[in-house]
Design a protein around this motif. Sequence first.
Motif, PDB file in Angstrom:
ATOM      1  N   VAL A  98       0.846  -1.203   0.000  1.00 58.67           N
ATOM      2  CA  VAL A  98       0.000   0.000   0.000  1.00 58.67           C
ATOM      3  C   VAL A  98       0.877   1.247   0.000  1.00 58.67           C
ATOM      4  O   VAL A  98       0.638   2.207  -0.753  1.00 58.67           O
ATOM      5  N   ILE A  99       1.906   1.253   0.843  1.00 60.57           N
ATOM      6  CA  ILE A  99       2.823   2.409   0.920  1.00 60.57           C
ATOM      7  C   ILE A  99       3.580   2.571  -0.387  1.00 60.57           C
ATOM      8  O   ILE A  99       3.729   3.684  -0.912  1.00 60.57           O
ATOM      9  N   ALA A 100       4.103   1.434  -0.927  1.00 56.68           N
ATOM     10  CA  ALA A 100       4.884   1.492  -2.167  1.00 56.68           C
ATOM     11  C   ALA A 100       4.057   2.047  -3.320  1.00 56.68           C
ATOM     12  O   ALA A 100       4.525   2.891  -4.093  1.00 56.68           O
ATOM     13  N   GLU A 101       2.819   1.599  -3.436  1.00 54.44           N
ATOM     14  CA  GLU A 101       1.949   2.071  -4.519  1.00 54.44           C
ATOM     15  C   GLU A 101       1.617   3.548  -4.357  1.00 54.44           C
ATOM     16  O   GLU A 101       1.664   4.316  -5.334  1.00 54.44           O
ATOM     17  N   ALA A 102       1.325   3.964  -3.132  1.00 47.75           N
ATOM     18  CA  ALA A 102       0.954   5.365  -2.904  1.00 47.75           C
ATOM     19  C   ALA A 102       2.124   6.300  -3.151  1.00 47.75           C
ATOM     20  O   ALA A 102       1.959   7.387  -3.712  1.00 47.75           O
ATOM     21  N   ALA A 103       3.324   5.884  -2.737  1.00 49.49           N
ATOM     22  CA  ALA A 103       4.504   6.756  -2.873  1.00 49.49           C
ATOM     23  C   ALA A 103       5.179   6.612  -4.225  1.00 49.49           C
ATOM     24  O   ALA A 103       6.008   7.452  -4.595  1.00 49.49           O
ATOM     25  N   GLY A 104       4.843   5.547  -4.955  1.00 43.87           N
ATOM     26  CA  GLY A 104       5.481   5.331  -6.248  1.00 43.87           C
ATOM     27  C   GLY A 104       6.924   4.885  -6.114  1.00 43.87           C
ATOM     28  O   GLY A 104       7.781   5.277  -6.908  1.00 43.87           O
ATOM     29  N   ILE A 105       7.216   4.059  -5.094  1.00 48.16           N
ATOM     30  CA  ILE A 105       8.571   3.569  -4.867  1.00 48.16           C
ATOM     31  C   ILE A 105       8.546   2.049  -4.826  1.00 48.16           C
ATOM     32  O   ILE A 105       7.491   1.424  -4.794  1.00 48.16           O
ATOM     33  N   SER A 106       9.725   1.447  -4.821  1.00 51.55           N
ATOM     34  CA  SER A 106       9.824  -0.006  -4.774  1.00 51.55           C
ATOM     35  C   SER A 106       9.588  -0.516  -3.351  1.00 51.55           C
ATOM     36  O   SER A 106       9.950   0.144  -2.374  1.00 51.55           O
ATOM     37  N   GLU A 107       8.994  -1.708  -3.247  1.00 49.27           N
ATOM     38  CA  GLU A 107       8.805  -2.319  -1.931  1.00 49.27           C
ATOM     39  C   GLU A 107      10.146  -2.595  -1.258  1.00 49.27           C
ATOM     40  O   GLU A 107      10.238  -2.625  -0.030  1.00 49.27           O
ATOM     41  N   ALA A 108      11.191  -2.809  -2.070  1.00 48.59           N
ATOM     42  CA  ALA A 108      12.523  -3.067  -1.513  1.00 48.59           C
ATOM     43  C   ALA A 108      13.079  -1.848  -0.786  1.00 48.59           C
ATOM     44  O   ALA A 108      14.020  -1.970   0.014  1.00 48.59           O
ATOM     45  N   ASP A 109      12.513  -0.657  -1.069  1.00 53.33           N
ATOM     46  CA  ASP A 109      12.987   0.576  -0.431  1.00 53.33           C
ATOM     47  C   ASP A 109      12.270   0.866   0.883  1.00 53.33           C
ATOM     48  O   ASP A 109      12.395   1.962   1.435  1.00 53.33           O
ATOM     49  N   ILE A 110      11.512  -0.093   1.393  1.00 53.89           N
ATOM     50  CA  ILE A 110      10.742   0.114   2.623  1.00 53.89           C
ATOM     51  C   ILE A 110      11.139  -0.934   3.659  1.00 53.89           C
ATOM     52  O   ILE A 110      11.105  -2.133   3.372  1.00 53.89           O
ATOM     53  N   SER A 111      11.537  -0.493   4.846  1.00 53.31           N
ATOM     54  CA  SER A 111      11.803  -1.423   5.944  1.00 53.31           C
ATOM     55  C   SER A 111      10.732  -1.237   7.011  1.00 53.31           C
ATOM     56  O   SER A 111      10.122  -0.174   7.122  1.00 53.31           O
ATOM     57  N   VAL A 112      10.502  -2.299   7.791  1.00 51.05           N
ATOM     58  CA  VAL A 112       9.398  -2.311   8.754  1.00 51.05           C
ATOM     59  C   VAL A 112       9.919  -2.649  10.145  1.00 51.05           C
ATOM     60  O   VAL A 112      10.751  -3.542  10.309  1.00 51.05           O
ATOM     61  N   GLN A 113       9.404  -1.932  11.158  1.00 52.15           N
ATOM     62  CA  GLN A 113       9.711  -2.234  12.557  1.00 52.15           C
ATOM     63  C   GLN A 113       8.438  -2.127  13.382  1.00 52.15           C
ATOM     64  O   GLN A 113       7.752  -1.102  13.338  1.00 52.15           O
ATOM     65  N   THR A 114       8.132  -3.182  14.113  1.00 50.04           N
ATOM     66  CA  THR A 114       6.997  -3.120  15.035  1.00 50.04           C
ATOM     67  C   THR A 114       7.462  -2.516  16.354  1.00 50.04           C
ATOM     68  O   THR A 114       8.649  -2.531  16.674  1.00 50.04           O
ATOM     69  N   VAL A 115       6.526  -1.965  17.131  1.00 44.55           N
ATOM     70  CA  VAL A 115       6.831  -1.384  18.439  1.00 44.55           C
ATOM     71  C   VAL A 115       6.163  -2.240  19.502  1.00 44.55           C
ATOM     72  O   VAL A 115       4.941  -2.411  19.505  1.00 44.55           O
ATOM     73  N   SER A 116       6.981  -2.808  20.406  1.00 39.52           N
ATOM     74  CA  SER A 116       6.486  -3.759  21.398  1.00 39.52           C
ATOM     75  C   SER A 116       5.391  -3.149  22.277  1.00 39.52           C
ATOM     76  O   SER A 116       5.490  -2.007  22.729  1.00 39.52           O
ATOM     77  N   GLY A 117       4.320  -3.933  22.489  1.00 39.86           N
ATOM     78  CA  GLY A 117       3.258  -3.516  23.403  1.00 39.86           C
ATOM     79  C   GLY A 117       2.279  -2.521  22.827  1.00 39.86           C
ATOM     80  O   GLY A 117       1.416  -2.011  23.544  1.00 39.86           O
ATOM     81  N   THR A 118       2.395  -2.213  21.528  1.00 41.21           N
ATOM     82  CA  THR A 118       1.493  -1.241  20.900  1.00 41.21           C
ATOM     83  C   THR A 118       1.036  -1.772  19.543  1.00 41.21           C
ATOM     84  O   THR A 118       1.503  -2.811  19.065  1.00 41.21           O
ATOM     85  N   ASN A 119       0.128  -1.028  18.917  1.00 35.63           N
ATOM     86  CA  ASN A 119      -0.294  -1.331  17.544  1.00 35.63           C
ATOM     87  C   ASN A 119       0.450  -0.459  16.536  1.00 35.63           C
ATOM     88  O   ASN A 119       0.050  -0.372  15.375  1.00 35.63           O
ATOM     89  N   GLU A 120       1.528   0.189  16.990  1.00 33.96           N
ATOM     90  CA  GLU A 120       2.296   1.083  16.119  1.00 33.96           C
ATOM     91  C   GLU A 120       3.324   0.303  15.302  1.00 33.96           C
ATOM     92  O   GLU A 120       3.880  -0.695  15.755  1.00 33.96           O
ATOM     93  N   ILE A 121       3.560   0.798  14.089  1.00 36.59           N
ATOM     94  CA  ILE A 121       4.600   0.254  13.219  1.00 36.59           C
ATOM     95  C   ILE A 121       5.379   1.426  12.631  1.00 36.59           C
ATOM     96  O   ILE A 121       4.792   2.441  12.233  1.00 36.59           O
ATOM     97  N   VAL A 122       6.710   1.279  12.595  1.00 37.73           N
ATOM     98  CA  VAL A 122       7.582   2.305  12.018  1.00 37.73           C
ATOM     99  C   VAL A 122       8.031   1.837  10.640  1.00 37.73           C
ATOM    100  O   VAL A 122       8.593   0.743  10.498  1.00 37.73           O
ATOM    101  N   PHE A 123       7.782   2.659   9.615  1.00 35.81           N
ATOM    102  CA  PHE A 123       8.211   2.371   8.258  1.00 35.81           C
ATOM    103  C   PHE A 123       9.309   3.363   7.873  1.00 35.81           C
ATOM    104  O   PHE A 123       9.140   4.568   8.056  1.00 35.81           O
TER     105      PHE A 123
END
Length: 748
Positions: free
Chosen positions: A491-516
Amino acid sequence: MKKARKKAIWVLILFLLVLAGSIYVALFGVGDRGKAKYISLGLDLKGGLSVTYEIQDGDYSDEDVQDTIYKLQKRIDSHTTEHNVYSEGNGKITAEIPGVTDADAILEDLSIEGKLEFLDPENYELWSQGKDYTPALTGDDIKGATSRINSTETGEDNEVQLAFTTDGAQKFADVTSANVGKIVYIVYDGKVVSAPTVQQAITDGNAVINSISTYEEAESLATTIRIGALPLTLKQVRSNIVGATLGSEAVSTTIKAGIIGIICIFIIMICVFRIPGLIASLSLTLYTFMILLVMNLFNVTLTLPGLAGIILSVGMAVDANVVIFTRIKEELATGASVKQSVKAGFHNALSAIIDGNVTTLIAALVLGIFGTGTIKGFAITLAIGIVLSVFTALVISQMVLNALVTLGVTDVKYFGKAKEPGKVNFVKGGKYCIIASVLVIVIGFCFMPIFAKTKGSALNLSIDFAGGTSITAEFDKAYSLSEAEKEIVPVIAEAAGISEADISVQTVSGTNEIVFKTTELTTQGDDSQLTKVTAALSEKLGATVTNSDNISGSASNDMTRDAFLSVALAAVLMLIYIVIRFKDVKFGVSAVLALCHDVAMVFVLYILLRLSVGNTCIACMLTIFGYSINATIIVFDRIRENIANAGTKKDYKHIVNLSINQTITRNIYTSLTTFVTIFVLYVMGVAAIKEFAFTLMAGVVIGAYSSICVTGPLWYYFKTGFGKKKDAAANGKNSKKAVEKKKTAKAQ
């Protein structure tokens, strides 16, 4: 003879027991030690602490930020070599440290000021009253600080030994000379940490802070003094426990790939070298589990490139066995007995193995001492692999093979004979290969300014170097890392017009937050990339973007500088070692140029294919740097041996061609086993490791090509002045012809 057979049986039994014990400890552990799963994992495999600081200074420069990042990196190095530190666009600096679950254990170390001052009695009074004062010395006058335990008559004392700069030594001599019998106060971070009475003037540029409560406190104090005060004042504003940037699938698939790759190596070794190949396979099994045990023992932090590097090192460890077994087959081809051939094979291979591994170990030690982050972690893993590979090849394999020979395994068919070496003229073709390589490298580097103009950047720099955009989004449910990669990243790659390989993902313990983290997104206007991403996350996934910032690369300018300087220093020291060992500067220069050739050729791939240049690229280049030197040393060792056997008249062209033809099977077998290991990793590995594996495969192929087609001919052309000097044998023939011609002329 009966006693020798009994000893041989015990050697085999002991080997099998050690092998079984190593496997058991690695799989099941002993108490809470030894088990492979206890190895510390990096941010990409396990996650860790993410702490964000806000800069409190009102006026600061980009240089101040970079200096602060660098010093934070150095402070974290005392805890772990694997970390990320980067700046955020709104005056914040974030540090990510793997494997940390108790924030208080490390936060204090990162945020302390580290201000050190020496005060004479007069200025101490002013300082204690809160008045203006002038310190006799400051932390800037300190050249080094080391912790130690000093044994005295009354017991053990924890100390920090200080070494001053040239100016600092003079200042310290002045203050101690003027205050004999008085106290000089050592104030650290606003507290008096030592108040020694000066017994005499100290002019040798050294001092000691003693009576420290614990050794750990002394070690921490020494570390912070060495690093010095942070240029900027920081205030902690946020700390989270973040998840791994790669899922458990990455680890499991990489391990499976490693197992399959190692099995392929065993099959190749047994098919080519028969009984010695079987012994090598068992020794390499022991080697693999010993690496896991040593990494556990020394608490080495393991990242995914590091894990791939271990699997690669198994392929590299085959090299010593291949060299030895090839020499054994050569001896058998001369008609020697199996027992004589085994003894001669190990003896003849010794110098090549020692020289090849010592040069690589030099590189590992320099990178470990002067490198930071990924470089230091790579160096530690490399050093462990070198020591253990030499031990298993020269000690374990030799003991087991000798035991089998003693027990009667002496039929030549179990070992095989070397074929007569070919007669390919590599020197003649070498100059064309050298010219072709230079052209490829030059053309490749010429594309950098072209890409800079057409694509906006000469290289495809990853977030590690170029920085990017960090987006924190809160969702209505908790996503796992694999779910986020499959459902949110597209979803992020399509909206930004970038490759999925250019996106890294990190979850945040104890929350529903995710850092991209992505490549830098445009942020201005209703049509900006960030606006589109925010809208897409809200509309398609019901998420709310809670924070977004541009971030700097985690590889600071100082860190990059350290990388280049450490590699350059390693190359110089390797050059010196080769010159000393081979007693010819041309060998050293040729070896270093061959290394530069291999690294440059792989870098051309990064340029032309627009591969991501980041920490993984650094790890790849360093691996090639350590790998390629071995092949060069093998060729040079054989050239040195053949020169010694040639007598007074030396036909260098013949010697070089003969040496390459004699060692070509070694280069092919070693390259093949290493390539197979990485190829399996490339086929089975996750996307994050495929690019790393691809470039390593290219490096192996290029290294094999240069060791066969470039290294020897390059030395030959240096030796003969690029063809201006003729070989001694050729000179002899020419002189003989001249004399005969002169005699014929006189007769006429």
